[in-house]
Write a protein that holds these residues in place. Sequence first.
Motif, short mmCIF file in Angstrom:
data_model
loop_
_atom_site.label_atom_id
_atom_site.label_comp_id
_atom_site.label_asym_id
_atom_site.label_seq_id
_atom_site.Cartn_x
_atom_site.Cartn_y
_atom_site.Cartn_z
N ALA A 41 0.90 -1.31 0.00
CA ALA A 41 0.13 0.07 0.10
C ALA A 41 0.82 1.35 0.13
N PHE A 42 2.40 1.25 0.22
CA PHE A 42 2.99 2.22 0.62
C PHE A 42 4.03 2.18 -0.82
N GLN A 43 3.94 1.41 -1.88
CA GLN A 43 5.04 1.10 -2.72
C GLN A 43 5.02 2.49 -3.62
N PHE A 44 4.14 3.34 -3.62
CA PHE A 44 4.39 4.71 -4.18
C PHE A 44 5.35 5.47 -3.58
N LEU A 45 5.69 5.41 -2.13
CA LEU A 45 6.66 5.91 -1.58
C LEU A 45 8.13 5.65 -2.27
N VAL A 46 8.26 4.56 -2.66
CA VAL A 46 9.73 4.21 -3.39
C VAL A 46 9.79 4.48 -4.91
N GLY A 47 8.69 5.08 -5.40
CA GLY A 47 8.73 5.45 -6.79
C GLY A 47 9.73 6.27 -7.27
N PRO A 48 9.90 7.55 -6.41
CA PRO A 48 10.75 8.59 -6.68
C PRO A 48 12.25 8.00 -6.63
N SER A 90 -10.81 -1.09 -8.53
CA SER A 90 -9.92 -2.00 -8.08
C SER A 90 -9.53 -1.99 -6.31
N LEU A 91 -9.68 -0.93 -6.08
CA LEU A 91 -9.39 -1.02 -4.51
C LEU A 91 -10.51 -1.99 -3.68
N VAL A 92 -11.77 -1.82 -4.25
CA VAL A 92 -12.88 -2.76 -3.63
C VAL A 92 -12.74 -3.96 -3.95
N VAL A 93 -12.49 -4.37 -5.16
CA VAL A 93 -12.42 -5.98 -5.65
C VAL A 93 -10.93 -6.50 -4.89
N ILE A 125 -10.42 -9.78 -2.39
CA ILE A 125 -9.64 -10.78 -2.52
C ILE A 125 -8.68 -10.92 -1.51
N GLY A 126 -8.46 -9.87 -0.65
CA GLY A 126 -7.69 -10.20 0.56
C GLY A 126 -8.24 -10.81 1.56
N THR A 127 -9.45 -10.82 1.62
CA THR A 127 -10.34 -11.53 2.36
C THR A 127 -10.20 -13.11 2.18
N ALA A 128 -10.16 -13.02 0.87
CA ALA A 128 -10.19 -14.79 0.36
C ALA A 128 -9.00 -15.44 0.75
N LEU A 129 -7.76 -14.79 0.39
CA LEU A 129 -6.63 -15.07 0.78
C LEU A 129 -6.26 -15.43 2.12
N ALA A 130 -6.80 -14.57 2.85
CA ALA A 130 -6.78 -14.94 4.44
C ALA A 130 -7.49 -16.26 5.06
N VAL A 131 -8.54 -16.41 4.24
CA VAL A 131 -9.00 -17.79 4.89
C VAL A 131 -8.99 -18.82 3.97
N VAL A 158 2.70 4.32 -7.80
CA VAL A 158 1.28 4.89 -7.47
C VAL A 158 0.34 3.77 -7.75
N LEU A 159 0.16 3.61 -8.93
CA LEU A 159 -1.08 2.54 -9.33
C LEU A 159 -1.06 1.41 -8.60
N ALA A 160 0.26 0.54 -8.31
CA ALA A 160 0.10 -0.62 -7.45
C ALA A 160 -0.16 -0.18 -5.96
N SER A 161 0.23 0.77 -5.40
CA SER A 161 -0.11 1.06 -4.06
C SER A 161 -1.63 1.23 -4.06
N GLY A 162 -2.31 2.03 -5.08
CA GLY A 162 -3.64 2.40 -5.01
C GLY A 162 -4.46 0.85 -5.31
N SER A 163 -3.95 0.30 -6.17
CA SER A 163 -4.61 -1.21 -6.53
C SER A 163 -4.78 -2.20 -5.29
N VAL A 164 -3.55 -2.15 -4.60
CA VAL A 164 -3.75 -2.98 -3.39
C VAL A 164 -4.06 -2.60 -1.93
N GLY A 165 -4.17 -0.99 -1.83
CA GLY A 165 -4.23 -0.53 -0.73
C GLY A 165 -5.19 -0.96 0.12
N ALA A 166 -6.39 -1.55 -0.42
CA ALA A 166 -7.45 -2.23 0.46
C ALA A 166 -7.14 -3.56 0.96
N MET A 167 -6.22 -4.23 0.15
CA MET A 167 -5.90 -5.72 0.61
C MET A 167 -5.61 -5.92 1.89
#
Length: 429
Positions: free
Chosen positions: A57-64, A235-238, A242-248, A352-361
């Motif tokens: 979720a914080f991958q955008f910080l390494v982009g620069p 993507s944030l919602v989906v 998916i994060g809930t599914a991987l947990a169980v 930024v895209l990677a962080s945003g897409s998995v931010g809710a996982m």
Amino acid sequence: MRSLFKNRAFARLFLGRLITNAGDSVYTIAAMWLAFELGGSSFYTGLAGFLTMLPQAFQFLVGPLVDRWQLRRILVGTQIVQGILVLTIPFAAAMGWLSVGVVLVVMPIVSLLNQFVYPAQQAALPRVVEEEELVEANSAFSFAYQGVDFVFTALGGIVVAAVGAVSLYLIDSVTFAIAALVFVGVRIPPADTNDSDRDEDTKNVTSAMGDYRMELSNGIRYVCGSALVWVLLGSLVVNATIGTALAVLPAYANAYGGPDTYGFILAAITGGMLVGSLSATPLKRFSLAALSVGGFALSGLSWLAAVAVGWLPATVGLFFLAGVPIGATNVIFSAMVQSVVPEDLMGRVSSVLASGSVGAMPLGSLLGGIGGDVFGNAVVMTTAGFGLLFISTCWLTHPLLRNLADVEDLRVERYGLTRSKQPEPSESF
């Protein structure tokens, strides 16, 4: 696609990705199953997923940093350090110190280092291949990721059942070492940039932090000012579901059999994504909207049927089908971004895209682990299917997204995907 492998830099990047992803696939199986085995409930796998996904979720910080540092050094350095870290698990087991707490500490650190790898590889591709080869190059990279996942995820589950999860960490450390050796030989050209002061490393800390904030802001502003921000919201919602599914999933698979079943279900999902990624080249002539609406509808319905059918062979087959549209759209969207984003912004935008897409996982994983213990694992697995259907609905109802063209005929200015360079600071950090 054969011509791509005559390109030495691309061939080494591809080989390095094959090797390191083989280790990662095995590590994922070992880590999640070990957390379940040592902790004894879905809560611990949910917590493990939360801690492992949180750095994404914080991958955008390494982009620069990726846009400033030498990409080869990033790729080599991360492999070496990750290889050393995963050895702590078998060492702790040999000394009698292994506990679920040790696994929960090591997993997020390895994941944190891995956040440099994805944007570095994304930034490297458009520098080593021609623009018209980007879809094929991304398809090959997806094959390296998902094809290896398909094989080694299934093998990982079988090996865990045969010799235990700890042994897989030893294998993973070897793959990191080999990948580092492969990446050493990669020659990646510098990004096209008008900044003549990129190599100055003598600026003070205050100036360096100012540059970092400015460059980070440029990447975020590019995404937020384009149609990409709407793609991310869906993507944030989906990804949360998916994060809930991987947990169980470990506990869900354990009800069917054990770690080998866990491996087979994961392999089915990644195998479907593999087939989807390999079909991306012929599919690129269709509009992005049609692929997203139809593809994610098929994916969501297949996922729901997989959970409902209650017969393992059919479940595995339906999970495979659910993964196909995900693999195809991932490749095509990556090619779209790489074809329009300036090279010297690629690290920032992709992170930024990677962080945003998995931010809710991470949150989804934590809630999924709790929900699995409270409501049952099948209920949590079902929510993931509705999450996939949500992204289809999102594309269908949004007036801009449902008219998004195919990647080769995209009128970039209409969607805010300008090719013009963002203003860059002259300082380096």
